[in-house]
Design a protein around this motif. Sequence first.
Motif, PDB file in Angstrom:
ATOM      1  N   LEU A 139      53.007  34.085 -12.102  1.00  0.00           N
ATOM      2  CA  LEU A 139      52.668  35.099 -11.098  1.00  0.00           C
ATOM      3  C   LEU A 139      53.627  34.968  -9.930  1.00  0.00           C
TER       4      LEU A 139
ATOM      5  N   SER B  79      56.389  38.905   0.372  1.00  0.00           N
ATOM      6  CA  SER B  79      56.389  39.808   1.516  1.00  0.00           C
ATOM      7  C   SER B  79      57.707  39.589   2.247  1.00  0.00           C
TER       8      SER B  79
ATOM      9  N   THR C 257      43.426  36.271 -15.372  1.00  0.00           N
ATOM     10  CA  THR C 257      43.967  37.619 -15.551  1.00  0.00           C
ATOM     11  C   THR C 257      42.922  38.467 -16.248  1.00  0.00           C
TER      12      THR C 257
ATOM     13  N   GLN D 282      54.409  36.813  -5.954  1.00  0.00           N
ATOM     14  CA  GLN D 282      54.012  37.751  -4.897  1.00  0.00           C
ATOM     15  C   GLN D 282      54.873  37.459  -3.675  1.00  0.00           C
TER      16      GLN D 282
ATOM     17  N   VAL E 129      45.217  33.744  -4.164  1.00  0.00           N
ATOM     18  CA  VAL E 129      46.103  34.904  -4.306  1.00  0.00           C
ATOM     19  C   VAL E 129      45.400  35.926  -5.181  1.00  0.00           C
ATOM     20  N   GLU E 130      45.511  37.197  -4.803  1.00  0.00           N
ATOM     21  CA  GLU E 130      45.015  38.288  -5.652  1.00  0.00           C
ATOM     22  C   GLU E 130      46.113  39.322  -5.777  1.00  0.00           C
ATOM     23  N   GLN E 131      46.302  39.816  -7.000  1.00  0.00           N
ATOM     24  CA  GLN E 131      47.342  40.812  -7.243  1.00  0.00           C
ATOM     25  C   GLN E 131      46.839  41.826  -8.258  1.00  0.00           C
ATOM     26  N   ARG E 132      47.023  43.122  -7.933  1.00  0.00           N
ATOM     27  CA  ARG E 132      46.513  44.183  -8.814  1.00  0.00           C
ATOM     28  C   ARG E 132      47.609  45.164  -9.177  1.00  0.00           C
ATOM     29  N   THR E 133      47.550  45.617 -10.433  1.00  0.00           N
ATOM     30  CA  THR E 133      48.297  46.794 -10.865  1.00  0.00           C
ATOM     31  C   THR E 133      47.269  47.759 -11.456  1.00  0.00           C
TER      32      THR E 133
ATOM     33  N   GLN F 203      45.091  39.879 -11.220  1.00  0.00           N
ATOM     34  CA  GLN F 203      45.280  38.436 -11.379  1.00  0.00           C
ATOM     35  C   GLN F 203      44.748  37.740 -10.135  1.00  0.00           C
TER      36      GLN F 203
END
Length: 416
Positions: free
Chosen positions: A341, A345, A383, A343, A403-407, A412
């Motif tokens: 993963l 910024s 996931t 991420q 951590v959070e991640q979206r598509t 995830q």
Amino acid sequence: MRIFKFGGASVKDAEGVRNVVNVLKTVGHENTLLVVSAMGKITNAMETVVKSYFENKNELNTAFEEVINYHNDILSDLFPNDQHPVYGKVKDLVEQVKGFLAWNKSPKYNFVYDQVVGYGELISTTIISSYFEEVGLKNQWLDVRDYIKTDDNYREAIVNWDLTQKNITENIDRSSLNITQGFLSSDDNNFTTTLGREGSDYTAAIFAYCLNAESVTIWKDVPGVLNADPRYFEKAELLNRISYREAIELAFYGASVIHPKTLQPLQRKEIPLHVKSFVNPTENGTTVVKGKGISPNVPCFIVKKNQTLMKLSSLDFSFIVEDSISELFKLLHDNRMKVDLIQNSAISFSVCVDNKFNNLDNLLKTLKSKFKVTHYEDVSLYTIRHFNEEAIASLQNGREVLVEQRTQETVQLVVR
């Protein structure tokens, strides 16, 4: 021609070997090539042999004895006559390992690992091939290292497809029952290489591709591909049908039923992949074919344990831009970190990695000279494919989300 793959769980003991015979008698064994893993947890035991060799040679004989005794128990059950030729064959294989460690001068762990660990597969297939003959299943034992050729990137070897295609096409009798090893291959100098841990599925796909097989079947101790690992999730559901694309997505995120490299050669020739139960071989299981999505369309949960999360920021609060990211990826590559993963910024960069080659300390030392680093070890990466809010809530319950991640299709979460 059909390709069948049997993993370690299917041949963990004498009863398992007998059951493989039952499966073959139930579904047929003509024009079939079997790819078989090491028995039970023998790969782990062989890894202990390698570790003892490098770290504590006083424990080496004990580590060997565990391997020898495990196989002897299976041999004595399958072959009550201890004068059977298979005993001599297995003894010779064990002596080959001991001989290699006695004369080896290489200090390279990965090289030694590949020369030693693969004997688990060589022993298992030798025992199983001999048992097949004992019960009337005439077969041809093949040393996979004569067929699958690779570079010398030990433990993660890259296949030389042209040479492998030639070896397999010209030398395998398609009309008989063949048995060979998963996971193993060899380089230009005929040293053993391996295709990565759990690489036996990939071996099956390589043979299927080169032989234009009609199908590949992976025989498991589960009914097929489930939407979640039943060891970690309750109420796991069977997926009846999965597209190649969806299966590759699931494998990429870490679904353990299918090895990530397995699907690509099968997809190129549209060879169906079946995942079926060796306990109930007549049940349909799961089929991976060309098409769309999954059936039934339910959230799919994948978890990777024992991950490491690193959060990096620049020491002077400057932007993390292309040059910094390029340097970061080079460091991850040089330390053989599997990135699961990412991420980023303007001034921070987070990455979740699998430290399977134990290079984390070296990596952190370098990173801390260039970045401000916070890291968390022993975290879990969850996931969810085809997620809904209920599925997300079930994972967040009582856990700290780092951590959070979206598509559109996938979420995830890195949690501890």
